[in-house]
Write a protein that holds these residues in place. Structure first.
Motif, PDB file in Angstrom:
ATOM      1  N   THR A  30      25.668 -29.838 -45.605  1.00 39.13           N
ATOM      2  CA  THR A  30      26.416 -28.658 -46.028  1.00 39.13           C
ATOM      3  C   THR A  30      27.535 -28.367 -45.021  1.00 39.13           C
ATOM      4  N   ASP A  31      28.460 -27.511 -45.433  1.00 38.99           N
ATOM      5  CA  ASP A  31      29.538 -27.088 -44.517  1.00 38.99           C
ATOM      6  C   ASP A  31      28.947 -26.455 -43.254  1.00 38.99           C
ATOM      7  N   GLU A  32      27.867 -25.716 -43.432  1.00 37.50           N
ATOM      8  CA  GLU A  32      27.217 -25.057 -42.292  1.00 37.50           C
ATOM      9  C   GLU A  32      26.671 -26.095 -41.300  1.00 37.50           C
ATOM     10  N   MET A  33      26.101 -27.171 -41.827  1.00 40.07           N
ATOM     11  CA  MET A  33      25.587 -28.236 -40.960  1.00 40.07           C
ATOM     12  C   MET A  33      26.708 -28.892 -40.160  1.00 40.07           C
ATOM     13  N   VAL A  89      22.869 -30.070 -36.627  1.00 42.47           N
ATOM     14  CA  VAL A  89      21.544 -30.155 -37.247  1.00 42.47           C
ATOM     15  C   VAL A  89      20.464 -30.383 -36.197  1.00 42.47           C
ATOM     16  N   ASP A  90      19.230 -30.099 -36.601  1.00 38.72           N
ATOM     17  CA  ASP A  90      18.071 -30.284 -35.727  1.00 38.72           C
ATOM     18  C   ASP A  90      17.504 -31.692 -35.903  1.00 38.72           C
ATOM     19  N   THR A  91      17.142 -32.318 -34.793  1.00 43.96           N
ATOM     20  CA  THR A  91      16.553 -33.657 -34.829  1.00 43.96           C
ATOM     21  C   THR A  91      15.294 -33.692 -33.961  1.00 43.96           C
ATOM     22  N   ILE A  92      14.505 -34.730 -34.162  1.00 38.47           N
ATOM     23  CA  ILE A  92      13.305 -34.939 -33.341  1.00 38.47           C
ATOM     24  C   ILE A  92      13.333 -36.349 -32.768  1.00 38.47           C
ATOM     25  N   LEU A  93      12.514 -36.577 -31.758  1.00 36.20           N
ATOM     26  CA  LEU A  93      12.342 -37.915 -31.208  1.00 36.20           C
ATOM     27  C   LEU A  93      11.178 -38.591 -31.921  1.00 36.20           C
ATOM     28  N   TYR A  94      11.347 -39.889 -32.196  1.00 40.25           N
ATOM     29  CA  TYR A  94      10.255 -40.665 -32.801  1.00 40.25           C
ATOM     30  C   TYR A  94      10.110 -41.954 -32.000  1.00 40.25           C
ATOM     31  N   PHE A  95       8.927 -42.166 -31.446  1.00 42.29           N
ATOM     32  CA  PHE A  95       8.706 -43.329 -30.587  1.00 42.29           C
ATOM     33  C   PHE A  95       8.281 -44.521 -31.447  1.00 42.29           C
ATOM     34  N   ALA A 143      13.069 -31.111 -39.642  1.00 44.24           N
ATOM     35  CA  ALA A 143      14.259 -31.662 -38.981  1.00 44.24           C
ATOM     36  C   ALA A 143      15.152 -32.384 -40.000  1.00 44.24           C
ATOM     37  N   TYR A 144      16.371 -32.668 -39.589  1.00 43.97           N
ATOM     38  CA  TYR A 144      17.302 -33.415 -40.448  1.00 43.97           C
ATOM     39  C   TYR A 144      17.111 -34.917 -40.271  1.00 43.97           C
ATOM     40  N   GLU A 145      16.856 -35.333 -39.032  1.00 48.51           N
ATOM     41  CA  GLU A 145      16.770 -36.758 -38.726  1.00 48.51           C
ATOM     42  C   GLU A 145      15.852 -36.977 -37.521  1.00 48.51           C
ATOM     43  N   LYS A 151      28.372 -39.039 -42.691  1.00 55.52           N
ATOM     44  CA  LYS A 151      29.671 -39.329 -42.060  1.00 55.52           C
ATOM     45  C   LYS A 151      29.550 -39.087 -40.547  1.00 55.52           C
ATOM     46  N   VAL A 152      30.226 -38.065 -40.024  1.00 56.30           N
ATOM     47  CA  VAL A 152      30.079 -37.706 -38.597  1.00 56.30           C
ATOM     48  C   VAL A 152      29.481 -36.303 -38.556  1.00 56.30           C
TER      49      VAL A 152
END
Length: 246
Positions: free
Chosen positions: A85-88, A93-99, A127-129, A207-208
């Motif tokens: 979204t435009d807001e994102m 955005v929020d992300t997490i670590l994944y081992f 999370a987003y990613e 995208k970016v």
């Protein structure tokens, strides 16, 4: 024997498959990495994509190209997509670590088991990613994207050997170099993420896209290099569309 499926996902904007040549070159490389011949021509795939666009009367969205090694069948079809979204784009955005790491990071091969595990963690943490961390504690890539880091005005990303060389990733590196931004491929420890000036996601759909948080670590989504690359990448897409219409 389970079929091994090579695939690509590309974005269609105004009926134009964006950076199609680069996607097909990467698909060809995926075949090479598993010692298989690339049996398809650019014309064959391009024609099939255009037919799908016209048949479904759908001129914007994401298209998936798959080829089963055993089945020897090309499939091209629209898939569900989610664009930020435009807001994102504004706030990050929020992300997490994944081992965990991919079995063959350079090749785009379907791996449902790995995908399901990561998706569950993303959903459970709202999370987003998820940012993948390898066995040495280094940042590699996102579960469905590439990751860039910024420190002291230097744009950093993981070594190509450790990640899927995304089409968007390649475009961003070229753009940055043209803009005079120093680019480095580095092995960067996840324990030093808090020392970064900024991070962002790159990929076909996002995208970016600036990162706001990594677990509990807060980052600056308004970093000037991120904002510059966002604008330049959008401009690059528009230029590609105009050139493709000629």
């Amino acid at each position: 024997m389970e079929d091994k499926i090579i695939y690509e996902v590309l974005r269609v904007i105004n009926g134009i498959p964006i950076f199609l040549e680069a996607h097909l070159q990467r698909m060809k490389n995926s075949f090479k990495l598993i010692n298989e011949e690339f049996p398809l021509s650019y014309e064959e795939i391009s024609t099939k994509i255009q037919n799908v666009i016209k048949d479904e009367n759908k001129y914007n969205g994401n298209i998936k190209i798959t080829y089963g090694i055993n089945e020897k069948k090309l499939k091209v079809f629209f898939i569900e997509h989610f664009y930020p979204t435009d807001e994102m784009y504004k706030n990050g955005v929020d992300t997490i670590l994944y081992f965990g790491e991919r079995e063959n990071p350079n090749a785009k091969i379907v791996n449902d088991s790995f995908r399901e595990k990561v998706n569950k963690e993303i959903k459970d943490n709202n999370a987003y990613e998820a940012i993948l961390i390898d066995n040495n504690g280094n940042v590699t890539e996102g579960s469905k994207s590439n990751i860039f880091m910024i420190k002291n005005n230097i744009l950093m990303t993981s070594p190509t050997k450790a990640v899927l060389p995304g089409v968007t990733r390649g475009e961003i590196i070229e753009l940055a170099q043209r803009l005079g931004i120093q680019v480095q491929e580095v092995e960067y420890k996840y324990t030093d993420i808090d020392k970064l000036d900024g991070m962002f996601i790159s990929g076909t759909s996002p995208k970016v896209l600036p990162i706001k948080t990594v677990n509990s670590i807060k980052l600056d989504p308004a970093n000037k290099i991120i904002r510059c690359l966002m604008e330049e990448y959008d401009r690059e897409i528009m230029n590609y569309i105009e050139e493709s219409k000629k």
